[in-house]
Design a protein around this motif. Structure first.
Motif, mmCIF file in Angstrom:
data_model
loop_
_atom_site.group_PDB
_atom_site.id
_atom_site.type_symbol
_atom_site.label_atom_id
_atom_site.label_comp_id
_atom_site.label_asym_id
_atom_site.label_seq_id
_atom_site.Cartn_x
_atom_site.Cartn_y
_atom_site.Cartn_z
ATOM 1 N N VAL A 1 0.931 -1.156 -0.094
ATOM 2 C CA VAL A 1 0.192 -0.201 -0.012
ATOM 3 C C VAL A 1 0.948 1.167 0.023
ATOM 4 N N ALA A 2 0.547 2.202 -0.903
ATOM 5 C CA ALA A 2 1.171 3.296 -0.680
ATOM 6 C C ALA A 2 0.413 4.414 -0.145
ATOM 7 N N VAL A 3 0.901 4.967 0.954
ATOM 8 C CA VAL A 3 0.133 6.354 1.494
ATOM 9 C C VAL A 3 0.955 7.580 1.148
ATOM 10 N N VAL A 4 0.240 8.444 0.417
ATOM 11 C CA VAL A 4 0.846 9.654 0.057
ATOM 12 C C VAL A 4 0.447 10.833 0.881
ATOM 13 N N GLY A 5 1.459 11.307 1.589
ATOM 14 C CA GLY A 5 1.522 12.113 2.787
ATOM 15 C C GLY A 5 1.860 11.845 3.937
ATOM 16 N N ALA A 6 3.005 12.202 4.609
ATOM 17 C CA ALA A 6 3.565 11.657 5.777
ATOM 18 C C ALA A 6 3.309 12.594 7.059
ATOM 19 N N GLY A 7 2.111 13.279 7.187
ATOM 20 C CA GLY A 7 1.474 13.882 8.153
ATOM 21 C C GLY A 7 0.802 12.965 9.005
ATOM 22 N N PRO A 8 0.235 13.594 10.135
ATOM 23 C CA PRO A 8 -0.605 12.489 11.113
ATOM 24 C C PRO A 8 -1.313 11.589 10.486
ATOM 25 N N TYR B 1 -1.016 7.644 10.746
ATOM 26 C CA TYR B 1 -1.987 6.803 11.615
ATOM 27 C C TYR B 1 -2.511 5.739 10.676
ATOM 28 N N ALA B 2 -2.845 6.126 9.270
ATOM 29 C CA ALA B 2 -3.188 5.280 8.385
ATOM 30 C C ALA B 2 -2.165 3.810 8.312
ATOM 31 N N ALA B 3 -0.862 4.444 8.165
ATOM 32 C CA ALA B 3 0.278 3.457 8.085
ATOM 33 C C ALA B 3 0.224 2.225 9.064
ATOM 34 N N GLU C 1 -1.220 7.160 -11.918
ATOM 35 C CA GLU C 1 -1.376 5.932 -12.728
ATOM 36 C C GLU C 1 -0.156 4.915 -12.371
ATOM 37 N N GLN C 2 1.288 5.443 -12.135
ATOM 38 C CA GLN C 2 2.103 4.589 -11.764
ATOM 39 C C GLN C 2 1.990 4.148 -10.612
ATOM 40 N N LEU C 3 1.529 4.826 -9.734
ATOM 41 C CA LEU C 3 1.279 4.350 -8.100
ATOM 42 C C LEU C 3 0.140 3.381 -8.337
ATOM 43 N N ALA C 4 -0.815 3.527 -8.961
ATOM 44 C CA ALA C 4 -1.877 2.544 -8.900
ATOM 45 C C ALA C 4 -1.333 1.069 -9.513
ATOM 46 N N GLY C 5 -0.401 1.386 -10.636
ATOM 47 C CA GLY C 5 -0.003 0.076 -11.258
ATOM 48 C C GLY C 5 1.017 -0.694 -10.140
ATOM 49 N N GLU C 6 1.536 -0.170 -9.446
ATOM 50 C CA GLU C 6 2.540 -0.541 -8.642
ATOM 51 C C GLU C 6 2.148 -1.090 -7.065
ATOM 52 N N TYR C 7 0.957 -0.429 -6.670
ATOM 53 C CA TYR C 7 0.601 -0.832 -5.464
ATOM 54 C C TYR C 7 -0.822 -1.341 -5.359
ATOM 55 N N ASP C 8 -1.399 -2.263 -4.507
ATOM 56 C CA ASP C 8 -2.447 -2.772 -4.406
ATOM 57 C C ASP C 8 -3.724 -1.726 -3.849
ATOM 58 N N ALA C 9 -2.977 -0.611 -3.214
ATOM 59 C CA ALA C 9 -3.919 0.388 -2.906
ATOM 60 C C ALA C 9 -3.170 1.737 -2.668
ATOM 61 N N VAL C 10 -4.057 2.852 -2.837
ATOM 62 C CA VAL C 10 -3.206 4.068 -2.435
ATOM 63 C C VAL C 10 -4.028 4.929 -1.744
ATOM 64 N N VAL C 11 -3.330 5.530 -0.828
ATOM 65 C CA VAL C 11 -4.080 6.401 0.221
ATOM 66 C C VAL C 11 -3.663 7.726 0.214
ATOM 67 N N HIS C 12 -4.534 8.690 -0.045
ATOM 68 C CA HIS C 12 -4.126 10.005 -0.194
ATOM 69 C C HIS C 12 -4.303 10.753 1.143
ATOM 70 N N ALA C 13 -3.169 11.214 1.636
ATOM 71 C CA ALA C 13 -3.370 11.650 2.945
ATOM 72 C C ALA C 13 -2.366 12.990 2.687
ATOM 73 N N THR D 1 -7.887 13.509 15.987
ATOM 74 C CA THR D 1 -8.956 13.239 15.255
ATOM 75 C C THR D 1 -8.683 12.192 13.822
ATOM 76 N N ASN D 2 -7.244 12.449 13.343
ATOM 77 C CA ASN D 2 -6.898 11.784 12.383
ATOM 78 C C ASN D 2 -6.871 10.368 12.427
ATOM 79 N N LYS D 3 -6.540 10.047 13.734
ATOM 80 C CA LYS D 3 -6.586 8.454 14.132
ATOM 81 C C LYS D 3 -7.790 7.808 13.792
ATOM 82 N N SER D 4 -8.995 8.288 14.252
ATOM 83 C CA SER D 4 -10.259 7.494 14.250
ATOM 84 C C SER D 4 -10.504 7.697 12.497
ATOM 85 N N CYS D 5 -10.151 8.684 12.131
ATOM 86 C CA CYS D 5 -10.401 9.066 10.566
ATOM 87 C C CYS D 5 -9.664 7.674 9.919
ATOM 88 N N ALA D 6 -8.247 7.621 10.479
ATOM 89 C CA ALA D 6 -7.466 6.502 9.430
ATOM 90 C C ALA D 6 -8.267 5.281 9.776
#
Ligand SMILES: Cc1cc2nc3c(=O)[nH]c(=O)nc-3n(C[C@H](O)[C@H](O)[C@H](O)COP(=O)(O)OP(=O)(O)OC[C@H]3O[C@@H](n4cnc5c(N)ncnc54)[C@H](O)[C@@H]3O)c2cc1C
Ligand code: SF4
Ligand code: SF4
Length: 438
Positions: free
Chosen positions: A110-117, A121-123, A189-201, A406-411
């Motif tokens: 899984v790719a998570v885009v964005g290394a904020g909280p 939390y999603a990772a 598109e590259q990300l979508a091709g290389e990962y099972d899922a992409v999470v935008h954060a 709040t981002n924890k329950s959101c994740a």
């Protein structure tokens, strides 16, 4: 000896499960959790075991005996909360929910885009599943998003949450890919091709523009830019700030506006007077009561209310009434809160020299700081799922609202949808995809 939650609470609820007598509320699942300004300990049932102190990533919980005079209103705030919401059922929660297991064997990437909280939390939530490996991508070289470049430098205990984010990144299966801008260095598109899922954060960190004449003049600065400057953001172009002793107007009356007022009167900028302008009344202003308690307790700055305080007997109304009664002392920097004061125009020819309010009042200023929220483009989603394989979390999902926690329950909500899709086998990753991402 009861314990008390103080201003640096970021509402992530880590303390709730640590408490053996279920005296910290509102807890996840209870009405008000997610909207509450902070969590509160019920002094009448707290047994003083201290378990919550260790659990809190923000160092927000202290025994009542160490509260300073300025922090005492937090006790009153908790008492006020339990008067309104008694939470009669105190069955110990010791909430250790059954860990969900994936039905398919993986491995999944899984790719998570964005290394904020929200991304971290999603990772964290994903890495509870040993079949899943997570790459957290950020365009910056340093992770943690607004926890690093937004949260005020003097909110030291809130910034402690970075230690939790660092611990998340030390888990097996976690990998950072920093300095990689998705959309520029690598395509969606590259990300979508290389990962099972992409999470935008990816957050929503551009300041909302003040929509009045003169708002584009030099000398008008967005609060997020100023926060980034104060946090030493290397990617920020130089900000032209007035010399010490200047007057500043802050437009907006949320927590970030209060952050700005403290910052501007502090040693970094050294302003002589900061006027914080709220469009509507003080009773409906966006700042939270914990932040107002923190501001009112400043020792080296006079904090005053210009105008009548709102009616009421609650902690917030009492504090504002106290600010209205205060008498400024000569020679000290001053923060003045002023409400019912919508700005009609930023005045100036080559540079902002002040603002004019809707009622015609003119206020001189060497700098105008806008703290009126963030630009945000919505993306349609269902509990974080944009479509199978593509998800959103954090400010990119909810808009710019809520606290770090709040981002924890959101994740948790977003990752539950992602796991459902992995279990259902959609979409199938192109396993033959060759990584073109550096
Ligand atoms: C000035 C300010 C002060 C605040 N103070 C507090 C506080 O004291 N307490 C509190 O609880 N909350 C505070 N908040 C709110 C808190 O910071 C947010 O709730 C939280 O940071 C939102 O997390 P996020 O992960 O959604 O977004 P962010 O923290 O903004 O993280 C988004 C990340 O995505 C990255 N990114 C964006 N686009 C791309 C791309 N195309 N490719 C790769 N990476 C990308 C960014 O570089 C960033 O690292 C504050 C907010 C602001 C603006
Ligand atoms: S000190 Fe113990 S009893 Fe009191 S709130 Fe914390 S965990 Fe609960
Ligand atoms: S920051 Fe989290 S753990 Fe600490 S008091 Fe607030 S909700 Fe509890």
């Amino acid at each position: 000896m009861p314990y008390v939650v103080t201003q640096s609470c970021c509402s992530d609820a880590s303390c709730v499960v640590a408490c053996p007598v279920n005296c910290i509320h509102p807890a996840p699942g209870e009405p008000g959790f997610g909207q509450a300004e902070m969590l509160h300990i019920d002094a009448s049932t707290c047994v003083g075991c201290g378990a919550c102190v260790t659990a809190c990533p923000a160092g927000a919980i202290v025994p009542d005996v160490v509260l300073s005079e300025e922090e005492r209103p937090f006790e009153a705030l908790a008492a006020e909360y339990y008067d309104t919401f008694p939470h009669a059922d105190r069955t110990p929660v010791a909430l250790v929910p059954r860990q969900r297991r994936l039905r398919r064997r993986g491995p999944f990437r899984v790719a998570v885009v964005g290394a904020g909280p929200s991304g971290l939390y999603a990772a964290d939530e994903l890495l509870k599943h040993p079949e899943v490996a997570v790459d957290v991508i950020d365009r910056r070289e340093a992770p943690h998003g607004l926890v690093r470049y937004g949260v005020a430098p003097d909110h030291e205990r809130t910034r402690e949450v970075a230690r939790l984010l660092e611990a998340i990144a030390r888990q097996p299966g976690f990998r950072y890919r920093l300095g990689l801008d998705v959309g520029r260095d690598v395509s969606h598109e590259q990300l979508a091709g290389e990962y099972d899922a992409v999470v935008h954060a990816t957050g929503a960190s551009a300041d909302r523009r003040l929509d009045v004449p003169g708002a584009d003049l030099p000398g008008v600065v967005g609060a997020t830019a100023l926060a980034r400057w104060s946090n030493g953001d290397p990617d920020l172009p130089d900000l032209e700030l007035p010399p010490a002793g200047s007057r500043v107007v802050v437009v907006g009356a949320g927590n970030v506006a209060l952050d700005m007022a403290r910052l501007l009167t502090g040693p970094l900028v050294g302003a002589r007077q900061v006027v914080v302008l709220g469009r509507r009344g003080a009773d409906v202003a966006a700042f939270t009561t914990p932040e107002l308690i923190g501001l009112a307790g400043l020792r080296d700055v006079d904090v005053l209310l210009d105008g009548d305080p709102p009616a009421g007997t609650g902690v917030r109304a009492r504090l504002l009434a106290d600010l209205a009664r205060r008498v400024p002392r000569e020679g000290r920097p001053r923060i003045v809160l002023k409400f019912h004061a919508p700005v009609a125009e930023v005045v100036g020819t080559t540079r902002a020299s002040g603002v004019r309010l809707a009622d015609g009042t003119a206020l001189d200023a060497d700098l105008v700081v806008t703290a009126i929220g963030h630009e945000w483009t919505t993306v349609e989603h269902d509990r974080g799922r944009v479509r199978p394989g593509l998800y959103v979390v954090g400010w990119a999902k909810r808009g710019p609202s809520g606290f770090i926690g709040t981002n924890k329950s959101c994740a948790e909500e977003t990752v539950a949808m992602l796991l459902d899709d992995l279990d259902a086998g959609v979409p199938e990753r192109r396993r033959d995809a060759v990584s073109r991402i550096r």
